[in-house]
Design a protein around this motif. Structure first.
Motif, PDB file in Angstrom:
ATOM      1  N   ALA A   1      28.181  50.767 -79.390  1.00  0.00           N
ATOM      2  CA  ALA A   1      29.052  51.909 -79.087  1.00  0.00           C
ATOM      3  C   ALA A   1      28.246  53.183 -79.258  1.00  0.00           C
ATOM      4  CB  ALA A   1      30.279  51.931 -80.007  1.00  0.00           C
ATOM      5  N   CYS A   2      28.429  54.132 -78.349  1.00  0.00           N
ATOM      6  CA  CYS A   2      27.777  55.434 -78.483  1.00  0.00           C
ATOM      7  C   CYS A   2      28.800  56.528 -78.195  1.00  0.00           C
ATOM      8  CB  CYS A   2      26.557  55.568 -77.573  1.00  0.00           C
ATOM      9  SG  CYS A   2      26.685  54.861 -75.929  1.00  0.00           S
ATOM     10  N   GLY A   3      28.699  57.608 -78.942  1.00  0.00           N
ATOM     11  CA  GLY A   3      29.677  58.676 -78.865  1.00  0.00           C
ATOM     12  C   GLY A   3      29.343  59.712 -77.807  1.00  0.00           C
ATOM     13  N   VAL A   4      30.387  60.288 -77.234  1.00  0.00           N
ATOM     14  CA  VAL A   4      30.265  61.358 -76.238  1.00  0.00           C
ATOM     15  C   VAL A   4      30.982  62.589 -76.779  1.00  0.00           C
ATOM     16  CG1 VAL A   4      30.764  62.081 -73.873  1.00  0.00           C
ATOM     17  CG2 VAL A   4      30.220  59.686 -74.358  1.00  0.00           C
ATOM     18  N   HIS A   5      30.320  63.755 -76.672  1.00  0.00           N
ATOM     19  CA  HIS A   5      30.880  65.018 -77.143  1.00  0.00           C
ATOM     20  C   HIS A   5      31.012  66.000 -75.982  1.00  0.00           C
ATOM     21  CE1 HIS A   5      30.622  64.420 -81.538  1.00  0.00           C
ATOM     22  NE2 HIS A   5      29.595  63.657 -81.233  1.00  0.00           N
ATOM     23  N   PHE A   6      31.905  66.959 -76.161  1.00  0.00           N
ATOM     24  CA  PHE A   6      32.026  68.012 -75.152  1.00  0.00           C
ATOM     25  C   PHE A   6      30.710  68.780 -75.026  1.00  0.00           C
ATOM     26  CE2 PHE A   6      33.325  71.978 -73.203  1.00  0.00           C
ATOM     27  CZ  PHE A   6      34.245  71.567 -72.263  1.00  0.00           C
ATOM     28  N   ILE A   7      30.000  68.978 -76.147  1.00  0.00           N
ATOM     29  CA  ILE A   7      28.736  69.706 -76.083  1.00  0.00           C
ATOM     30  C   ILE A   7      27.724  68.959 -75.224  1.00  0.00           C
ATOM     31  CG2 ILE A   7      27.826  68.648 -78.189  1.00  0.00           C
ATOM     32  CD1 ILE A   7      27.224  72.253 -76.965  1.00  0.00           C
ATOM     33  N   ASP A   8      27.845  67.627 -75.134  1.00  0.00           N
ATOM     34  CA  ASP A   8      26.942  66.862 -74.263  1.00  0.00           C
ATOM     35  C   ASP A   8      27.061  67.333 -72.818  1.00  0.00           C
ATOM     36  OD1 ASP A   8      26.428  65.419 -76.551  1.00  0.00           O
ATOM     37  OD2 ASP A   8      27.373  63.567 -75.852  1.00  0.00           O
ATOM     38  N   THR A   9      28.278  67.635 -72.402  1.00  0.00           N
ATOM     39  CA  THR A   9      28.492  68.064 -71.018  1.00  0.00           C
ATOM     40  C   THR A   9      27.886  69.445 -70.776  1.00  0.00           C
ATOM     41  OG1 THR A   9      30.659  69.140 -71.370  1.00  0.00           O
ATOM     42  CG2 THR A   9      30.646  66.750 -71.014  1.00  0.00           C
ATOM     43  N   SER A  10      27.934  70.284 -71.786  1.00  0.00           N
ATOM     44  CA  SER A  10      27.351  71.631 -71.654  1.00  0.00           C
ATOM     45  C   SER A  10      25.830  71.571 -71.636  1.00  0.00           C
ATOM     46  CB  SER A  10      27.830  72.517 -72.807  1.00  0.00           C
ATOM     47  OG  SER A  10      29.237  72.641 -72.815  1.00  0.00           O
ATOM     48  N   LEU A  11      25.243  70.759 -72.511  1.00  0.00           N
ATOM     49  CA  LEU A  11      23.789  70.617 -72.545  1.00  0.00           C
ATOM     50  C   LEU A  11      23.283  70.041 -71.229  1.00  0.00           C
ATOM     51  CD1 LEU A  11      23.387  69.215 -76.169  1.00  0.00           C
ATOM     52  CD2 LEU A  11      22.799  71.517 -75.377  1.00  0.00           C
ATOM     53  N   ARG A  12      23.997  69.075 -70.700  1.00  0.00           N
ATOM     54  CA  ARG A  12      23.620  68.466 -69.418  1.00  0.00           C
ATOM     55  C   ARG A  12      23.497  69.514 -68.312  1.00  0.00           C
ATOM     56  NH1 ARG A  12      28.455  66.764 -67.706  1.00  0.00           N
ATOM     57  NH2 ARG A  12      28.407  68.633 -66.409  1.00  0.00           N
ATOM     58  N   ALA A  13      24.380  70.515 -68.370  1.00  0.00           N
ATOM     59  CA  ALA A  13      24.413  71.543 -67.331  1.00  0.00           C
ATOM     60  C   ALA A  13      23.456  72.695 -67.586  1.00  0.00           C
ATOM     61  CB  ALA A  13      25.834  72.077 -67.179  1.00  0.00           C
ATOM     62  N   GLY A  14      22.850  72.744 -68.798  1.00  0.00           N
ATOM     63  CA  GLY A  14      21.860  73.781 -69.071  1.00  0.00           C
ATOM     64  C   GLY A  14      22.196  74.737 -70.187  1.00  0.00           C
ATOM     65  N   PHE A  15      23.282  74.487 -70.936  1.00  0.00           N
ATOM     66  CA  PHE A  15      23.645  75.365 -72.051  1.00  0.00           C
ATOM     67  C   PHE A  15      22.568  75.329 -73.137  1.00  0.00           C
ATOM     68  CE2 PHE A  15      25.465  75.557 -76.362  1.00  0.00           C
ATOM     69  CZ  PHE A  15      25.985  76.845 -76.351  1.00  0.00           C
ATOM     70  N   THR A  16      22.262  76.493 -73.689  1.00  0.00           N
ATOM     71  CA  THR A  16      21.346  76.582 -74.827  1.00  0.00           C
ATOM     72  C   THR A  16      21.930  77.528 -75.868  1.00  0.00           C
ATOM     73  OG1 THR A  16      20.079  78.410 -73.862  1.00  0.00           O
ATOM     74  CG2 THR A  16      19.307  76.172 -73.387  1.00  0.00           C
ATOM     75  N   SER A  17      21.445  77.404 -77.104  1.00  0.00           N
ATOM     76  CA  SER A  17      21.868  78.294 -78.188  1.00  0.00           C
ATOM     77  C   SER A  17      20.791  78.251 -79.261  1.00  0.00           C
ATOM     78  CB  SER A  17      23.214  77.831 -78.766  1.00  0.00           C
ATOM     79  OG  SER A  17      23.053  76.650 -79.520  1.00  0.00           O
ATOM     80  N   ALA A  18      21.064  78.934 -80.372  1.00  0.00           N
ATOM     81  CA  ALA A  18      20.099  78.920 -81.468  1.00  0.00           C
ATOM     82  C   ALA A  18      19.862  77.506 -81.981  1.00  0.00           C
ATOM     83  CB  ALA A  18      20.593  79.824 -82.596  1.00  0.00           C
ATOM     84  N   LEU A  19      20.895  76.667 -81.919  1.00  0.00           N
ATOM     85  CA  LEU A  19      20.778  75.291 -82.379  1.00  0.00           C
ATOM     86  C   LEU A  19      20.415  74.324 -81.265  1.00  0.00           C
ATOM     87  CD1 LEU A  19      23.773  74.853 -84.843  1.00  0.00           C
ATOM     88  CD2 LEU A  19      21.351  74.933 -85.410  1.00  0.00           C
ATOM     89  N   HIS A  20      20.766  74.684 -80.036  1.00  0.00           N
ATOM     90  CA  HIS A  20      20.592  73.775 -78.911  1.00  0.00           C
ATOM     91  C   HIS A  20      19.508  74.306 -77.981  1.00  0.00           C
ATOM     92  CE1 HIS A  20      24.814  73.317 -80.304  1.00  0.00           C
ATOM     93  NE2 HIS A  20      24.502  72.035 -80.223  1.00  0.00           N
ATOM     94  N   LYS A  21      18.337  73.726 -78.107  1.00  0.00           N
ATOM     95  CA  LYS A  21      17.207  74.137 -77.294  1.00  0.00           C
ATOM     96  C   LYS A  21      17.327  73.544 -75.891  1.00  0.00           C
ATOM     97  CE  LYS A  21      15.611  76.156 -80.919  1.00  0.00           C
ATOM     98  NZ  LYS A  21      15.799  77.626 -81.041  1.00  0.00           N
ATOM     99  N   PRO A  22      16.610  74.124 -74.907  1.00  0.00           N
ATOM    100  CA  PRO A  22      16.643  73.548 -73.559  1.00  0.00           C
ATOM    101  C   PRO A  22      16.226  72.076 -73.590  1.00  0.00           C
ATOM    102  CG  PRO A  22      15.585  75.701 -73.532  1.00  0.00           C
ATOM    103  CD  PRO A  22      15.786  75.350 -74.981  1.00  0.00           C
ATOM    104  N   LEU A  23      16.887  71.257 -72.789  1.00  0.00           N
ATOM    105  CA  LEU A  23      16.565  69.837 -72.751  1.00  0.00           C
ATOM    106  C   LEU A  23      15.147  69.617 -72.250  1.00  0.00           C
ATOM    107  CD1 LEU A  23      19.825  68.288 -71.217  1.00  0.00           C
ATOM    108  CD2 LEU A  23      19.224  68.572 -73.623  1.00  0.00           C
ATOM    109  N   GLU A  24      14.465  68.684 -72.870  1.00  0.00           N
ATOM    110  CA  GLU A  24      13.148  68.276 -72.396  1.00  0.00           C
ATOM    111  C   GLU A  24      13.341  67.082 -71.471  1.00  0.00           C
ATOM    112  OE1 GLU A  24      10.373  67.655 -75.540  1.00  0.00           O
ATOM    113  OE2 GLU A  24      10.743  69.610 -76.474  1.00  0.00           O
ATOM    114  N   LEU A  25      13.276  67.330 -70.177  1.00  0.00           N
ATOM    115  CA  LEU A  25      13.566  66.307 -69.177  1.00  0.00           C
ATOM    116  C   LEU A  25      12.292  65.592 -68.755  1.00  0.00           C
ATOM    117  CD1 LEU A  25      16.027  68.462 -67.046  1.00  0.00           C
ATOM    118  CD2 LEU A  25      16.608  66.764 -68.777  1.00  0.00           C
ATOM    119  N   PRO A  26      12.409  64.302 -68.365  1.00  0.00           N
ATOM    120  CA  PRO A  26      13.629  63.482 -68.376  1.00  0.00           C
ATOM    121  C   PRO A  26      14.005  63.065 -69.791  1.00  0.00           C
ATOM    122  CG  PRO A  26      11.771  62.149 -67.731  1.00  0.00           C
ATOM    123  CD  PRO A  26      11.244  63.551 -67.839  1.00  0.00           C
ATOM    124  N   MET A  27      15.260  62.718 -69.973  1.00  0.00           N
ATOM    125  CA  MET A  27      15.745  62.336 -71.304  1.00  0.00           C
ATOM    126  C   MET A  27      16.973  61.449 -71.173  1.00  0.00           C
ATOM    127  SD  MET A  27      18.828  64.168 -71.845  1.00  0.00           S
ATOM    128  CE  MET A  27      18.951  64.646 -73.551  1.00  0.00           C
TER     129      MET A  27
END
Length: 326
Positions: free
Chosen positions: A36-62
């Motif tokens: 089982a693996c969990g899904v969060h709303f923040i996952d959807t934002s990161l997927r689309a390109g959201f960044t913040s002080a805690l959430h750095k740009p995704l290192e793709l591919p991932m």
């Protein structure tokens, strides 16, 4: 093994179900056969390109995903072999790798899953349950509180209703349609209202009969949060943990405290987050705060899970399960 891979930023369609090379644990690590693996709303934002002080740009591919539950298949150098075959759950931190049939975790991140607890409930507890425990650590509930909870049929909302009930306080649940109102009521909410109905706040006001809300847990923001703030008594507390509406709020009154619960405030908690994970698993095991896994998808349907989550067609915690396990 199979995993969800992301090569570019964008909508749910960028999540691809692919066959990839099996993983091998390094020193101090274990290999988990994910159930089982969990899904969060923040996952959807990161997927689309959201960044913040805690959430750095995704290192793709991932491979997305930050929490998994399953069975240990292999251990790396320096890890006691007694871990082999154990049922475990782990939060992978800010790292990726959860949406897969296998995951690598540091041995010091592991928790044994309590007897009788399912993998889906355990993974919901280690993620959403941990967040709920952190929120409640910062905003304790008192027996005389009247607590209003937005998005009350969501993963966090359900746990907050249960926490209000456990404290002997009064819970008012706001949800986005009749079915979700029914879910919130089924979780023990004293009052449950559809906040998409014009004038819902006046309905609550009349039912309270002159009493005022003393505590608001808000994960929606926007108009619903503004109207909830209007029900808050002077000296009351407004605790924010998200803005799923993507709308701004306009409330401003120094007589009522507004606090942001997540982000740096939670990460800077003395003693770290592991004690919150232990609390969440313990509460799930003893039945006092049990996550509702209301929306379960095959791993290959991760894109659909993201779309449904954004479109608010899910309820409770969203969990992915490897296709072979369904």
């Amino acid at each position: 093994m199979h995993a969800i891979r992301q090569y570019e930023l964008g909508g749910p369609e960028v999540l691809r179900y692919e066959e990839v090379k099996d993983l091998e644990p390094g020193e101090g690590q274990v290999l988990i056969a994910v159930l089982a693996c969990g899904v969060h709303f923040i996952d959807t934002s990161l997927r689309a390109g959201f960044t913040s002080a805690l959430h750095k740009p995704l290192e793709l591919p991932m491979t997305p995903g930050r929490e998994v539950a399953g069975v240990i298949e292999a251990v790396g150098k320096g890890v006691d072999e007694s871990w082999l075959g154990e049922r475990v759950v782990a939060h992978l931190g800010m790292a990726s790798g959860g949406y897969a049939e296998q995951a690598i975790a540091e041995v010091n991140s592991l928790h044994e899953i309590p007897s009788g607890l399912s993998y889906a409930i355990a993974v919901a507890a280690i993620g959403t349950g941990r967040t709920a425990a952190g929120i409640l650590d910062q905003a304790p509930i008192h027996a005389d509180d009247i607590v209003l909870i937005t998005s009350a049929a969501g993963g966090l909302g359900v746990l907050l209703i249960q926490a209000v009930n456990e404290a002997g306080a009064t819970s008012i649940a706001l949800a986005g349609n009749a079915d979700k109102v029914s879910i919130a009521r089924g979780q023990g909410a004293a009052m449950a209202v559809d906040y998409r109905i014009d004038g819902w706040d006046e309905i609550v006001r009349r039912k309270l009969g002159g009493d005022l809300v003393t505590l608001v847990f808000d994960g929606v923001g926007g108009r619903a949060a503004d109207e909830a703030f209007g029900l808050l008594a002077p000296g009351g507390r407004m605790m924010q943990y998200g803005w799923h509406s993507d709308e701004p709020t306009t409330y401003d009154d120094p007589r009522r405290t507004v606090s942001m619960m997540l982000g740096p405030q939670l990460m800077a908690r003395p003693g770290g987050l592991r004690s919150l994970e232990e609390e969440a698993l313990g509460k799930a095991a003893d039945g006092s705060r049990v996550p509702l896994v209301g929306s379960q998808y095959a791993l290959s349907d991760a894109a659909a899970a993201h779309l449904d989550l954004v479109e608010r067609r899910t309820h409770g915690k969203v969990v992915l399960v490897p296709d072979a396990r369904l």
